[in-house]
Scaffold this active site. Structure first.
Site, PDB file in Angstrom:
ATOM      1  N   SER A  32      13.510  63.486  60.572  1.00 46.43           N
ATOM      2  CA  SER A  32      12.873  62.381  61.316  1.00 46.43           C
ATOM      3  C   SER A  32      12.796  61.116  60.480  1.00 46.43           C
ATOM      4  CB  SER A  32      11.430  62.740  61.682  1.00 46.43           C
ATOM      5  OG  SER A  32      11.388  63.822  62.525  1.00 46.43           O
ATOM      6  N   HIS A  63      16.130  61.093  67.043  1.00 48.15           N
ATOM      7  CA  HIS A  63      17.175  62.000  66.562  1.00 48.15           C
ATOM      8  C   HIS A  63      18.452  61.685  67.349  1.00 48.15           C
ATOM      9  CE1 HIS A  63      13.560  64.115  65.308  1.00 48.15           C
ATOM     10  NE2 HIS A  63      14.304  64.791  64.457  1.00 48.15           N
ATOM     11  N   HIS A  85      15.441  71.212  67.254  1.00 49.69           N
ATOM     12  CA  HIS A  85      14.254  71.920  66.757  1.00 49.69           C
ATOM     13  C   HIS A  85      13.912  73.104  67.646  1.00 49.69           C
ATOM     14  CE1 HIS A  85      13.854  67.883  65.036  1.00 49.69           C
ATOM     15  NE2 HIS A  85      13.176  68.458  64.064  1.00 49.69           N
ATOM     16  N   TYR A  87      11.002  73.765  68.722  1.00 53.15           N
ATOM     17  CA  TYR A  87      10.040  73.388  69.769  1.00 53.15           C
ATOM     18  C   TYR A  87      10.717  72.785  70.999  1.00 53.15           C
ATOM     19  CZ  TYR A  87      10.355  68.784  67.477  1.00 53.15           C
ATOM     20  OH  TYR A  87      10.806  67.621  66.911  1.00 53.15           O
ATOM     21  N   GLU A  88      11.987  72.421  70.873  1.00 51.72           N
ATOM     22  CA  GLU A  88      12.699  71.916  72.047  1.00 51.72           C
ATOM     23  C   GLU A  88      13.094  73.044  72.991  1.00 51.72           C
ATOM     24  OE1 GLU A  88      15.739  68.787  71.122  1.00 51.72           O
ATOM     25  OE2 GLU A  88      15.035  69.135  69.088  1.00 51.72           O
ATOM     26  N   ALA A 115      10.703  65.524  57.447  1.00 54.05           N
ATOM     27  CA  ALA A 115       9.400  64.875  57.336  1.00 54.05           C
ATOM     28  C   ALA A 115       8.377  66.003  57.379  1.00 54.05           C
ATOM     29  CB  ALA A 115       9.193  63.928  58.506  1.00 54.05           C
ATOM     30  N   MET A 211       8.264  71.336  60.829  1.00 58.82           N
ATOM     31  CA  MET A 211       8.731  72.092  62.009  1.00 58.82           C
ATOM     32  C   MET A 211      10.239  72.326  61.987  1.00 58.82           C
ATOM     33  SD  MET A 211       6.522  70.055  64.867  1.00 58.82           S
ATOM     34  CE  MET A 211       4.860  69.462  64.497  1.00 58.82           C
ATOM     35  N   SER A 212      10.819  72.365  60.799  1.00 56.52           N
ATOM     36  CA  SER A 212      12.285  72.525  60.738  1.00 56.52           C
ATOM     37  C   SER A 212      12.674  73.260  59.465  1.00 56.52           C
ATOM     38  CB  SER A 212      12.944  71.136  60.768  1.00 56.52           C
ATOM     39  OG  SER A 212      12.633  70.421  59.589  1.00 56.52           O
ATOM     40  N   ASN A 235       2.520  62.149  56.006  1.00 55.09           N
ATOM     41  CA  ASN A 235       1.106  62.065  56.402  1.00 55.09           C
ATOM     42  C   ASN A 235       0.343  63.153  55.664  1.00 55.09           C
ATOM     43  OD1 ASN A 235       2.837  63.702  58.484  1.00 55.09           O
ATOM     44  ND2 ASN A 235       0.794  64.622  58.556  1.00 55.09           N
ATOM     45  N   HIS A 247       3.174  60.970  65.688  1.00 55.33           N
ATOM     46  CA  HIS A 247       4.599  60.882  65.398  1.00 55.33           C
ATOM     47  C   HIS A 247       4.952  59.483  64.872  1.00 55.33           C
ATOM     48  CE1 HIS A 247       8.760  62.029  65.542  1.00 55.33           C
ATOM     49  NE2 HIS A 247       9.073  61.090  66.421  1.00 55.33           N
TER      50      HIS A 247
HETATM   51  N1  HPA Z   1       2.867  68.997  60.326  1.00 48.21           N
HETATM   52  C1  HPA Z   1       4.007  69.517  60.815  1.00 48.21           C
HETATM   53  N2  HPA Z   1       5.129  68.827  60.889  1.00 48.21           N
HETATM   54  C2  HPA Z   1       5.117  67.562  60.438  1.00 48.21           C
HETATM   55  C3  HPA Z   1       3.964  66.960  59.918  1.00 48.21           C
HETATM   56  C4  HPA Z   1       2.768  67.716  59.863  1.00 48.21           C
HETATM   57  O1  HPA Z   1       1.698  67.253  59.420  1.00 48.21           O
HETATM   58  N3  HPA Z   1       4.307  65.692  59.563  1.00 48.21           N
HETATM   59  C5  HPA Z   1       5.629  65.540  59.842  1.00 48.21           C
HETATM   60  N4  HPA Z   1       6.132  66.670  60.375  1.00 48.21           N
END
Ligand code: HPA
Length: 275
Positions: A32, A63, A85, A87-88, A115, A211-212, A235, A247
């Site tokens: 990302s 993406h 991903h 989650y998709e 990310a 998440m990847s 973050n 996001h």
């Molecule tokens: N958690 C999960 N996936 C993420 C995060 C997070 O805090 N930040 C960016 N991708």
């Protein structure tokens, strides 16, 4: 035998017709907000995922969904600009198909970026992944194993290759960029974690949550390719700051580190052993 092997040959053949004599040995999977690195490849050929048979198509904002094959100095790289991903709605086997296709094309070494939320590391930090914890409720090797791709029970001791980690840290030093190191926990998403989940992950030894990456790293190791993983901490993970996670914050932080990220990747790729 599973159809995967034949599908990989078909997809690789379709890509070959579009990239001419380019023969990539290094694969880049860009997370990302980090996909623009692929635009810095020289003499690049671009192939939309939608034009490659059997490729899953990403639906996520930010993406782009194309393969770029081009040079960094003397190294021919194949960059997956945007990834699909879990989650998709794709299962883990499907997710790793693009990476398997690049290995079929001749890629031996991957730089996989993402990310991630920091558990201890601050936003803006680049973290060399030393190991992972698989929290996905699926596994890319689940089901019949095709021995032509790799062994039934692949070793994961050096899933993130120590030599590549050392090259990354050396590159960071030479650029004056302080790199962190840590364990990446991969989760299904798409909701961010709860503060309780983050406390659990911290206790388990994780320094970042995302998440990847985990399914791809398993599949790369299955096929004998080497992996360097780099997380951009975008973050503080849930419960570690007063702010709700978004996001927008993720892509904004990724953008801010982008020029550092480019210099780091350029330096690492120069130092990679020739495949
Ligand atoms: N958690 C999960 N996936 C993420 C995060 C997070 O805090 N930040 C960016 N991708």
């Amino acid at each position: 035998m599973s159809k995967t092997f034949d599908n990989l040959q078909e997809s690789a053949a379709a890509i070959r017709t579009r990239i001419g004599s380019r023969a990539p040995t290094v694969g880049l999977i860009l997370g990302s907000g980090l996909g623009a690195y692929a635009d810095t490849l020289e003499d690049a050929a671009a192939v939309d995922y939608s034009a490659i048979p059997n490729f899953p198509v990403s639906t996520v904002e930010g993406h782009a969904g194309r393969l770029l094959v081009g040079n960094k100095g003397n190294t021919c790289c194949a960059a997956l600009q945007g990834r699909v991903h879990f989650y998709e709605g794709h299962d883990a086997r499907t997710l790793v198909f693009p990476l398997r296709t690049l290995i079929t094309l001749g890629v031996k070494t991957f730089i996989i970026t993402n990310a991630a939320g920091g558990i201890g590391h601050d936003p803006g930090t680049l973290m060399v992944i030393s190991d992972h914890i698989n929290m996905f409720p699926d596994h890319p090797l689940r089901g019949e194993n095709d021995k032509r791709l790799g062994p039934r029970f692949p070793d994961m001791t050096n899933a993130y290759h120590p030599e590549l980690q050392a090259i990354a840290h050396k590159a960071g030093k030479s650029l004056g960029v302080e790199l962190a190191s840590g364990v990446y926990a991969g989760l299904a998403g798409p909701s961010y974690e709860t503060p309780a989940e983050i406390r659990m992950l911290r206790t388990m030894g994780a320094s970042a949550a995302g998440m990847s990456t985990v399914p791809e790293v398993i599949a790369a190791n299955h096929m004998g390719a080497r992996v360097l993983g780099i997380s951009c901490i975008t973050n503080k993970a849930a419960g570690l700051s007063d702010q709700p996670l978004s996001h927008e914050e993720v892509t904004e932080t990724a953008k801010q580190v982008h020029s550092t990220f480019i210099r780091l990747l350029d330096t690492i790729i120069k130092d990679l052993p020739s495949a």
